[in-house]
Scaffold this motif. Structure first.
Motif, short mmCIF file in Angstrom:
data_model
loop_
_atom_site.label_atom_id
_atom_site.label_comp_id
_atom_site.label_asym_id
_atom_site.label_seq_id
_atom_site.Cartn_x
_atom_site.Cartn_y
_atom_site.Cartn_z
N ILE A 296 10.20 -3.23 -1.71
CA ILE A 296 11.52 -3.81 -1.98
C ILE A 296 11.86 -3.70 -3.45
CG2 ILE A 296 11.48 -5.38 0.00
CD1 ILE A 296 10.87 -7.64 -2.12
N ARG B 150 10.16 -4.67 -6.11
CA ARG B 150 9.38 -5.53 -7.01
C ARG B 150 8.30 -6.23 -6.18
NH1 ARG B 150 11.78 -10.31 -5.54
NH2 ARG B 150 13.78 -9.88 -4.58
N GLY B 151 7.30 -6.72 -6.86
CA GLY B 151 6.21 -7.39 -6.16
C GLY B 151 5.35 -6.41 -5.39
N PRO B 152 4.44 -6.93 -4.58
CA PRO B 152 3.51 -6.04 -3.87
C PRO B 152 4.21 -5.20 -2.80
CG PRO B 152 3.27 -8.28 -3.10
CD PRO B 152 4.22 -8.34 -4.26
N MET B 153 3.55 -4.16 -2.36
CA MET B 153 4.14 -3.30 -1.32
C MET B 153 3.12 -2.98 -0.24
SD MET B 153 4.55 0.01 -3.80
CE MET B 153 4.83 1.23 -2.53
N PRO C 248 10.32 -9.90 3.13
CA PRO C 248 10.27 -10.65 1.85
C PRO C 248 10.86 -12.06 1.97
CG PRO C 248 11.20 -8.46 1.53
CD PRO C 248 10.96 -8.60 2.99
N TYR D 293 0.15 -11.79 1.58
CA TYR D 293 1.01 -10.72 1.06
C TYR D 293 2.37 -11.28 0.63
CZ TYR D 293 4.21 -6.75 1.19
OH TYR D 293 5.18 -5.83 0.88
N ASP E 263 2.03 -13.46 -2.49
CA ASP E 263 1.36 -12.91 -3.66
C ASP E 263 2.23 -12.85 -4.90
OD1 ASP E 263 -1.16 -11.63 -4.67
OD2 ASP E 263 0.32 -10.13 -5.22
N ARG E 264 3.53 -12.48 -4.71
CA ARG E 264 4.38 -12.31 -5.89
C ARG E 264 4.52 -13.61 -6.69
NH1 ARG E 264 8.37 -9.01 -3.49
NH2 ARG E 264 7.23 -8.94 -1.57
N PHE F 82 -4.68 -6.49 -6.67
CA PHE F 82 -4.32 -6.92 -5.32
C PHE F 82 -4.38 -5.73 -4.39
CE2 PHE F 82 -0.98 -8.20 -2.15
CZ PHE F 82 -1.72 -9.20 -1.57
#
Lengths: 89, 677
Positions: free
Chosen positions: A54, A56-59, B298, B393, B396-397, B500
């Motif tokens: 998306i 940003r952040g993990p994928m 998300p 997951y 995590d952000r 991660f």
């Protein structure tokens, strides 16, 4: 991804959009990191598909039939060769 | 095979005569614990690997009258020492030389699972392969032919569906047979890429005379080329300086060899599985894919996660509360009465010790049990289904900002109910540093008992503004948690970035036996380890508040409170009774109210108590008191589980000091600033 701009440098995995596919070219980063990633299947030539990105952040990435969550920093260290034609619209 | 003769001659003291030892190895998410539980049932022992915080499970399983000692190795991706788990598994296999290894793989992710098998095969230990989860694989359109795979690998392959107890007996039968007679076991071993052959040969020649006991020269040479830290250090010690320098030069020259070696292993695996595996048609969307549309979304995933955790939270406390009450009325009260009458003729101190000290301690332990049982059941189901990794997951952000892992969210969230399951729940975090940080931060999450205390006092302290103050107090604790998270991560862990990288397993139906044993083992561990500590400390605190026997006012605890009054004055709490109330909250957070009740109204109950206390304290001191109550040292049970989980008194005391310093510091600051306003 437009596919119009030809990039001189190879992109990293974090630059691929959702649905983007490619092959692992190299891994950048420390030995411990590269070793872990290689053990998980991220070796040169392995096919990878971005399942979620998306921006940003993990994928989420699919490699060798396994779904793997990667932090953005980790994904950025995976250099890939893309198959631009196969990118879903 | 020579190494087997060695193993038979060198019977180590752990092994009983005539008993076979079989190790169970596999990557995470292959159903290893289900297989282990099916084979051993309640005949298992859960402890820690010597000197480590990694859980060790061993068990006895009987097969045709033979007693087999089964060792469950930690779930690992490879035998390169990238993590403590990998180091433990490797050291065990090399040093203890089990009679056979069962390597468990999932048919659904065969290629990657075989990577560990490729590594295990180069250790030269007799090995059988358990091909698990073919049902899950078929749901995803993957079919594996066990016979074809077996022919390619030269290893017995036993298909099984462990969750339905199919094939588990056949697996152990095959392993036992191989362990007893490994003489005609000739597996197909992965070979290094041709271009690396000469380097490997040179390396082997260099180290061959200096290979330490138990180790295999080929394997040492390979691990050196892979850049394995531990083996590199081992050989630096073992080799004469001149030889080491040649080895070192060779390693520098081929620094990138490890990527090729990993790649080579996968090429070998590719050749092994090509004929045996049918892949799903391209574009087919699996069950996991459909569920993940929600679970990893998300935004939707976040809502889903909060919903699930809210449900776990609600279930835990809704179901546990009546059970705790029932235990109190039907077990503890009669037990206390019985003890009192049995000790009627005994000295007063003895019956006091038994009835108040002992029963008090047992009560504390018991009151945690229903919460823990339900909590572990919920956690076990979420983990076994495959959901926990998704939750991690999605979170995590956010957690990342504090140097925490996404998985830290669940334990911390549950800390709002009680810090004890929060700290025990940190086990779901595999990464050691992230887990330790989660444990250290968990006491900052205000638990239900602390929330009850401020709910009781705040209305009398602040009237209309009480709700606002309470939200502020909770917010302050969470702010402290975030700040401490960032600080501890920066200072103590030097800001080391936690990579991660986490596999998301395929969803599957949970196994009742696995979850049942997970609950049983964890609850038992709590009673055995933390329970003993809680009991002893409860008795000690009881003694402090009773001795030398002239009532609480004259007790040693009161003396301690008076001694601490000067410190209390800095926070506007010059009254020793306030300090004693805080000190007794160490036993259990809700004790603050009970102690205030005893000290202020001479045992006449808690009617109007909050207002009586409010009168004694000026407004700034009231706020300081509530803040200190919210951030004070963790309760006894929490301290006991911190010690249990970190296996370190140093970290336990560091945490107590951290909380003590924080609560005093903020308390003093708030009072001093508040007085000026």
């Amino acid at each position: 991804m437009s596919g119009a701009n030809v990039v001189e440098e190879l992109p990293s995995l974090s630059g691929l959009p959702t649905g983007g596919q490619g092959f692992v070219h190299t891994l950048r980063g420390g030995h411990g990191f590269c070793s872990r990633m290689a053990n998980l299947g991220f070796t040169t030539g392995a096919a990878v598909t971005v399942v979620q990105n998306i921006g940003r952040g993990p994928m989420l990435v699919s490699v060798r039939g396994t779904l793997v969550a990667l932090g953005r920093a980790e994904a950025a260290k995976v250099v890939v060769k893309t198959i631009l034609d196969k990118v879903k619209g | 095979m020579s190494h087997c003769d060695i193993a038979a001659n060198e019977a180590d003291d752990v092994r009983l005569p005539g008993q076979l030892t079989i190790a169970l190895a596999g990557q995470p998410n292959v159903g290893k614990s289900t297989v282990f539980n099916m084979l051993t049932g309640l005949n298992q022992h859960v402890g820690n690997w010597p000197g480590k915080t990694v859980e060790q499970k061993t068990g006895i399983c009987r097969h045709n009258g033979i007693s087999v000692n089964l060792v469950d190795l930690p779930g690992i991706y490879s035998l390169t020492a990238n993590s403590e788990e990998e180091r433990i598994a490797r050291d065990y296999l090399i040093r203890e030389q089990p009679d056979a290894v069962i390597a468990l793989v999932s048919a659904a992710s065969l290629e990657r699972n075989l990577y560990l098998v490729a590594e295990l095969l180069s250790l030269q230990l007799p090995l059988v392969l358990g091909l698990n989860m073919s049902d899950v694989a078929e749901q995803h359109g993957i079919r594996v032919e066990p016979h074809v795979l077996s022919a390619a690998l030269g290893v017995k392959v036993i298909p099984l569906v462990a969750s339905r107890n199919q094939g588990v007996k056949e697996l152990i039968a095959e392993a036992v047979q191989l362990a007893r007679d490994p003489s005609d076991w000739y597996p197909n071993r992965p070979a290094i890429r041709p271009e690396h052959g000469p380097i490997l040969a040179t390396m082997r020649d260099l180290v061959t005379d200096y290979t330490p006991d138990h180790y295999d020269t080929d394997w040492i040479a390979l691990k050196l080329l892979e850049g394995d830290n531990e083996i590199t250090n081992l050989m630096r010690e073992a080799l004469p300086e001149e030889t080491w320098e040649r080895v070192h030069a060779l390693l520098l020259e081929h620094e990138d060899a490890y990527l090729d070696i990993a790649g080579g292993r996968y090429e070998w695996i590719g050749r092994m599985v090509r004929a045996a595996v049918t892949q799903p048609r391209v574009g087919a969307i699996s069950l996991t894919g459909r569920l993940d549309k929600v679970a990893t979304h998300p935004l939707g995933g976040l809502v889903f996660l909060l919903g699930i955790f809210g449900l776990v939270f609600w279930l835990t406390y809704t179901l546990a509360t009546p059970v705790i009450d029932w235990l109190g009325v039907n077990i503890l009260a009669p037990l206390g009465e019985w003890l009192a009458s049995a000790l009627a003729n005994a000295p007063a101190w003895l019956s006091g010790l038994a009835v108040n000290g002992l029963i008090g301690g047992v009560g504390t332990v018991l009151s945690f049990l229903p919460i823990l049982v339900i909590f572990f059941a919920a956690l076990g189901i979420l983990e076994d289904v495959g959901y926990l990794a998704r939750g991690a997951y999605v979170m995590d952000r956010f957690m990342h900002l504090m140097g925490l892992h996404g998985r830290s969210f669940l334990p911390l969230f549950l800390g709002f109910g009680c810090n004890v399951p929060a700290i025990l729940g940190s086990r779901i975090i595999e990464e050691r540093r992230a887990r330790l940080l989660t444990i250290l931060l968990a006491p900052l999450v205000p638990c239900a008992a602390r929330l009850a205390v401020i709910t009781f006092l705040a209305p009398a302290f602040f009237g209309e503004a009480a709700v606002l103050v309470m939200w502020g107090l909770v917010g302050l604790n969470l702010l402290a948690l975030a700040v401490f998270g960032v600080l501890v991560n920066r200072v103590v862990f030097r800001g080391a970035h936690t990579a991660f990288i986490m596999e998301l397993p395929l969803y599957h139906v949970p196994n009742a036996r696995t979850i049942g044993l997970y609950m049983w083992n964890n609850t038992k561990g709590f009673i055995e380890k933390a329970g003993t500590l809680i009991l002893l400390a409860s008795i000690a605190v009881w003694a402090l508040s009773t001795l030398p026997g002239r009532g609480v006012d004259e007790s040693w605890l009161a003396a301690l409170g008076r001694g601490l009054a000067p410190v209390g004055r800095l926070m506007g709490m010059g009254d020793w009774r306030i300090i004693v109330a805080l000190l007794t909250s160490f036993v259990a957070k809700e004790n603050t109210i009970a102690t205030l009740g005893i000290l202020y109204s001479n045992g006449q109950g808690t009617v109007d108590l909050a207002r009586q206390v409010a009168v004694i304290l000026e407004p700034a001191a009231r706020l300081a008191f509530l803040i200190v109550q919210m951030m004070f040292i963790p309760c006894l049970a929490t301290v006991a589980v911190i010690r249990q989980e970190t296996v370190s008194w140093r970290w336990t005391f560091a945490n107590i000091l951290m909380m003590l310093g924080l609560s005093m510091g903020v308390g003093i600051a708030v009072y001093q600033i508040g007085r000026l306003l």
